[in-house]
Scaffold this motif. Structure first.
Motif, PDB file in Angstrom:
ATOM      1  N   TYR A 133       5.155   3.287 -11.136  1.00  0.00           N
ATOM      2  CA  TYR A 133       6.623   3.232 -11.190  1.00  0.00           C
ATOM      3  C   TYR A 133       7.147   1.878 -11.700  1.00  0.00           C
ATOM      4  N   GLU A 134       6.237   0.950 -12.030  1.00  0.00           N
ATOM      5  CA  GLU A 134       6.657  -0.356 -12.526  1.00  0.00           C
ATOM      6  C   GLU A 134       6.549  -0.468 -14.045  1.00  0.00           C
ATOM      7  N   VAL A 135       6.125   0.595 -14.722  1.00  0.00           N
ATOM      8  CA  VAL A 135       6.016   0.550 -16.180  1.00  0.00           C
ATOM      9  C   VAL A 135       7.069   1.452 -16.813  1.00  0.00           C
ATOM     10  N   ASP A 136       7.414   1.165 -18.074  1.00  0.00           N
ATOM     11  CA  ASP A 136       8.413   1.957 -18.774  1.00  0.00           C
ATOM     12  C   ASP A 136       7.747   3.105 -19.529  1.00  0.00           C
ATOM     13  N   PHE A 137       8.523   3.795 -20.380  1.00  0.00           N
ATOM     14  CA  PHE A 137       7.986   4.977 -21.058  1.00  0.00           C
ATOM     15  C   PHE A 137       6.912   4.623 -22.076  1.00  0.00           C
ATOM     16  N   GLU A 138       6.805   3.340 -22.449  1.00  0.00           N
ATOM     17  CA  GLU A 138       5.731   2.903 -23.331  1.00  0.00           C
ATOM     18  C   GLU A 138       4.507   2.454 -22.546  1.00  0.00           C
ATOM     19  N   GLY A 139       4.607   2.510 -21.214  1.00  0.00           N
ATOM     20  CA  GLY A 139       3.490   2.104 -20.379  1.00  0.00           C
ATOM     21  C   GLY A 139       3.399   0.615 -20.134  1.00  0.00           C
ATOM     22  N   LYS A 140       4.456  -0.135 -20.447  1.00  0.00           N
ATOM     23  CA  LYS A 140       4.461  -1.588 -20.283  1.00  0.00           C
ATOM     24  C   LYS A 140       5.401  -1.996 -19.147  1.00  0.00           C
ATOM     25  N   VAL A 141       5.089  -3.111 -18.505  1.00  0.00           N
ATOM     26  CA  VAL A 141       5.985  -3.668 -17.488  1.00  0.00           C
ATOM     27  C   VAL A 141       7.186  -4.293 -18.187  1.00  0.00           C
ATOM     28  N   PRO A 142       8.412  -3.807 -17.914  1.00  0.00           N
ATOM     29  CA  PRO A 142       9.598  -4.395 -18.549  1.00  0.00           C
ATOM     30  C   PRO A 142       9.941  -5.743 -17.923  1.00  0.00           C
ATOM     31  N   VAL A 143      10.845  -6.453 -18.573  1.00  0.00           N
ATOM     32  CA  VAL A 143      11.159  -7.820 -18.164  1.00  0.00           C
ATOM     33  C   VAL A 143      11.655  -7.896 -16.726  1.00  0.00           C
ATOM     34  N   HIS A 144      12.538  -6.971 -16.317  1.00  0.00           N
ATOM     35  CA  HIS A 144      13.128  -7.100 -14.980  1.00  0.00           C
ATOM     36  C   HIS A 144      12.090  -6.918 -13.881  1.00  0.00           C
ATOM     37  N   ILE A 145      11.048  -6.134 -14.132  1.00  0.00           N
ATOM     38  CA  ILE A 145       9.978  -5.990 -13.144  1.00  0.00           C
ATOM     39  C   ILE A 145       9.145  -7.268 -13.077  1.00  0.00           C
ATOM     40  N   LEU A 146       8.848  -7.847 -14.235  1.00  0.00           N
ATOM     41  CA  LEU A 146       8.120  -9.117 -14.265  1.00  0.00           C
ATOM     42  C   LEU A 146       8.857 -10.178 -13.465  1.00  0.00           C
ATOM     43  N   PHE A 147      10.177 -10.248 -13.647  1.00  0.00           N
ATOM     44  CA  PHE A 147      10.959 -11.250 -12.923  1.00  0.00           C
ATOM     45  C   PHE A 147      10.989 -10.968 -11.424  1.00  0.00           C
ATOM     46  N   PHE A 195      -8.323 -15.610  -3.042  1.00  0.00           N
ATOM     47  CA  PHE A 195      -8.625 -15.462  -1.616  1.00  0.00           C
ATOM     48  C   PHE A 195      -8.066 -14.116  -1.188  1.00  0.00           C
ATOM     49  N   SER A 196      -8.921 -13.142  -0.948  1.00  0.00           N
ATOM     50  CA  SER A 196      -8.477 -11.752  -0.795  1.00  0.00           C
ATOM     51  C   SER A 196      -7.918 -11.463   0.594  1.00  0.00           C
ATOM     52  N   VAL A 197      -6.742 -12.035   0.859  1.00  0.00           N
ATOM     53  CA  VAL A 197      -6.022 -11.760   2.091  1.00  0.00           C
ATOM     54  C   VAL A 197      -4.819 -10.914   1.734  1.00  0.00           C
ATOM     55  N   GLU A 198      -4.799  -9.672   2.157  1.00  0.00           N
ATOM     56  CA  GLU A 198      -3.689  -8.789   1.803  1.00  0.00           C
ATOM     57  C   GLU A 198      -2.480  -9.132   2.645  1.00  0.00           C
ATOM     58  N   THR A 199      -1.348  -9.283   2.010  1.00  0.00           N
ATOM     59  CA  THR A 199      -0.115  -9.580   2.732  1.00  0.00           C
ATOM     60  C   THR A 199       0.524  -8.292   3.217  1.00  0.00           C
ATOM     61  N   GLY A 200       1.622  -8.416   3.943  1.00  0.00           N
ATOM     62  CA  GLY A 200       2.299  -7.247   4.467  1.00  0.00           C
ATOM     63  C   GLY A 200       3.331  -6.669   3.537  1.00  0.00           C
ATOM     64  N   PHE A 201       3.396  -7.135   2.291  1.00  0.00           N
ATOM     65  CA  PHE A 201       4.421  -6.656   1.387  1.00  0.00           C
ATOM     66  C   PHE A 201       4.105  -5.261   0.888  1.00  0.00           C
ATOM     67  N   PHE A 202       5.143  -4.505   0.579  1.00  0.00           N
ATOM     68  CA  PHE A 202       4.977  -3.111   0.213  1.00  0.00           C
ATOM     69  C   PHE A 202       4.250  -2.920  -1.112  1.00  0.00           C
ATOM     70  N   PHE A 203       4.204  -3.981  -1.941  1.00  0.00           N
ATOM     71  CA  PHE A 203       3.613  -3.805  -3.257  1.00  0.00           C
ATOM     72  C   PHE A 203       2.142  -4.199  -3.289  1.00  0.00           C
ATOM     73  N   THR A 204       1.502  -4.453  -2.173  1.00  0.00           N
ATOM     74  CA  THR A 204       0.098  -4.837  -2.098  1.00  0.00           C
ATOM     75  C   THR A 204      -0.177  -6.072  -2.949  1.00  0.00           C
ATOM     76  N   ALA A 205       0.186  -7.215  -2.437  1.00  0.00           N
ATOM     77  CA  ALA A 205      -0.083  -8.480  -3.123  1.00  0.00           C
ATOM     78  C   ALA A 205      -1.214  -9.199  -2.421  1.00  0.00           C
ATOM     79  N   TYR A 206      -2.021  -9.893  -3.181  1.00  0.00           N
ATOM     80  CA  TYR A 206      -3.119 -10.667  -2.615  1.00  0.00           C
ATOM     81  C   TYR A 206      -2.822 -12.146  -2.782  1.00  0.00           C
ATOM     82  N   LEU A 207      -3.074 -12.890  -1.718  1.00  0.00           N
ATOM     83  CA  LEU A 207      -2.777 -14.310  -1.724  1.00  0.00           C
ATOM     84  C   LEU A 207      -3.780 -15.053  -2.598  1.00  0.00           C
TER      85      LEU A 207
END
Length: 321
Positions: free
Chosen positions: A46-60, A13-25
């Motif tokens: 800015y959420e990926v590491d030098f290998e281009g992957k999302v690290p664990v702390h960002i996922l959490f 359901f493409s309702v954009e929230t007010g969060f800074f990271f652009t999340a869709y409900l």
């Protein structure tokens, strides 16, 4: 280990929230009629590491944000008497199945599974929104304390019911389209290492850290996601180990607060007494963990011995996945 829940039926359901990271409900429907919430995140540079992957702390952090938005406030459930209550994490575990990379649209599903004593269990599942591929799963064991005296709040039944009611009713007025079936899957057979004995062998990696202001959350202690960052940083800075943490669990025993210094000791998993820890790793349909595995013990200067560690963790690394 908690088993698989009923399938979830989900419609975007493409309702954009007010969060800074652009999340869709996203609306999530359980087959039993119960309703839950999740969010669609677009992975930023800015959420990926030098290998281009999302690290664990960002996922959490993504999972935390999704869970907080799916959970009513304590005041909503219990009234003003609950104004001083906060959530605390006892332990959590996760497993990656596919890399999460820049530009990917990720559906983060979360749902409460059950309550046992003072604990509430919450599952986390990440999917590629475009291909519906399973990316990662997680499980958190939460409890509630008074922010002042840190005493455990044990009457969680009403809170658990309140969360279920919130998840059932919050999205009810919304129409559901493009229905997709999701499964909130928990990681397979990952260890609860809280009571693991400390090996007598010398740590293979040792790193010193200090809790900085930017590590803290609004509860006044180091945010649980940042422990994964501490572990990742220590692997690289102290040992030059660049393999991604692909699977892991962490158990929290004591909080770490501003200015506290603490030491991270890494022990090779091969030195762990397998009979003592009663653990056998089981894989899922994911790339083989071709890196090293470690038992990690972290303790502050104020803790006199390793058995009084602030936290213990198990991690397994992988390369080229």
């Amino acid at each position: 280990m908690i088993g698989h829940r009923a399938n979830l039926k989900s419609g975007l359901f493409s309702v954009e929230t007010g969060f800074f990271f652009t999340a869709y409900l996203v609306t999530i429907f359980l087959e039993a009629g119960m309703e839950s919430l999740a969010y669609k995140f677009k992975i930023r540079d800015y959420e990926v590491d030098f290998e281009g992957k999302v690290p664990v702390h960002i996922l959490f952090r993504h999972w935390q944000e999704a869970a907080l938005n799916a959970t009513p406030s304590f005041q909503t459930v219990l009234g003003e008497k609950a104004a001083n209550l906060i959530w605390m994490l006892d332990n959590c575990q996760f497993e990656y199945y596919r890399p999460i990379t820049k530009g990917m649209n990720v559906i983060n599903c979360t749902a409460v599974i059950k309550s046992v004593g003072p604990y509430i269990f919450r599952s986390y599942t990440a999917y590629d929104a475009d291909s519906q591929t399973l990316l990662a799963t997680g499980l958190g064991k939460w409890y509630i304390v008074d922010a002042g005296d840190r005493k455990i709040y044990r009457s969680v039944d009403k809170i658990f019911q309140g969360i279920n009611h919130h998840e059932n009713s919050a999205m009810a007025p919304m129409a559901v389209a493009n229905t997709t079936v999701y499964k909130p899957i928990v990681p397979v057979d990952l260890p609860d290492c809280k009571h693991w004995p400390i090996p007598e062998s010398t740590p293979v990696i040792t790193a010193l850290k200090q809790a900085e202001f930017s590590d803290l959350d609004r509860n006044g202690h180091v945010n649980n996601a940042n422990y994964w960052r501490f572990i990742s940083d220590a692997l690289v800075s102290a040992a030059g180990e660049t393999g991604s943490i692909k699977q892991g669990s962490i158990c929290f025993r004591r909080e770490i607060t501003l200015g506290e210094r603490f030491r991270l000791n890494f022990y090779s998993y091969d030195t762990i007494n397998k009979d003592a820890v009663d653990h056998k790793r089981v894989g899922r349909d994911s790339p083989t963990n071709d890196g090293k595995s470690f038992f990690v013990c972290g303790k502050t200067d104020s803790q006199s011995n390793e058995s009084d560690a602030n936290f213990k963790a198990f991690i397994s690394l992988a390369h080229n996945w």
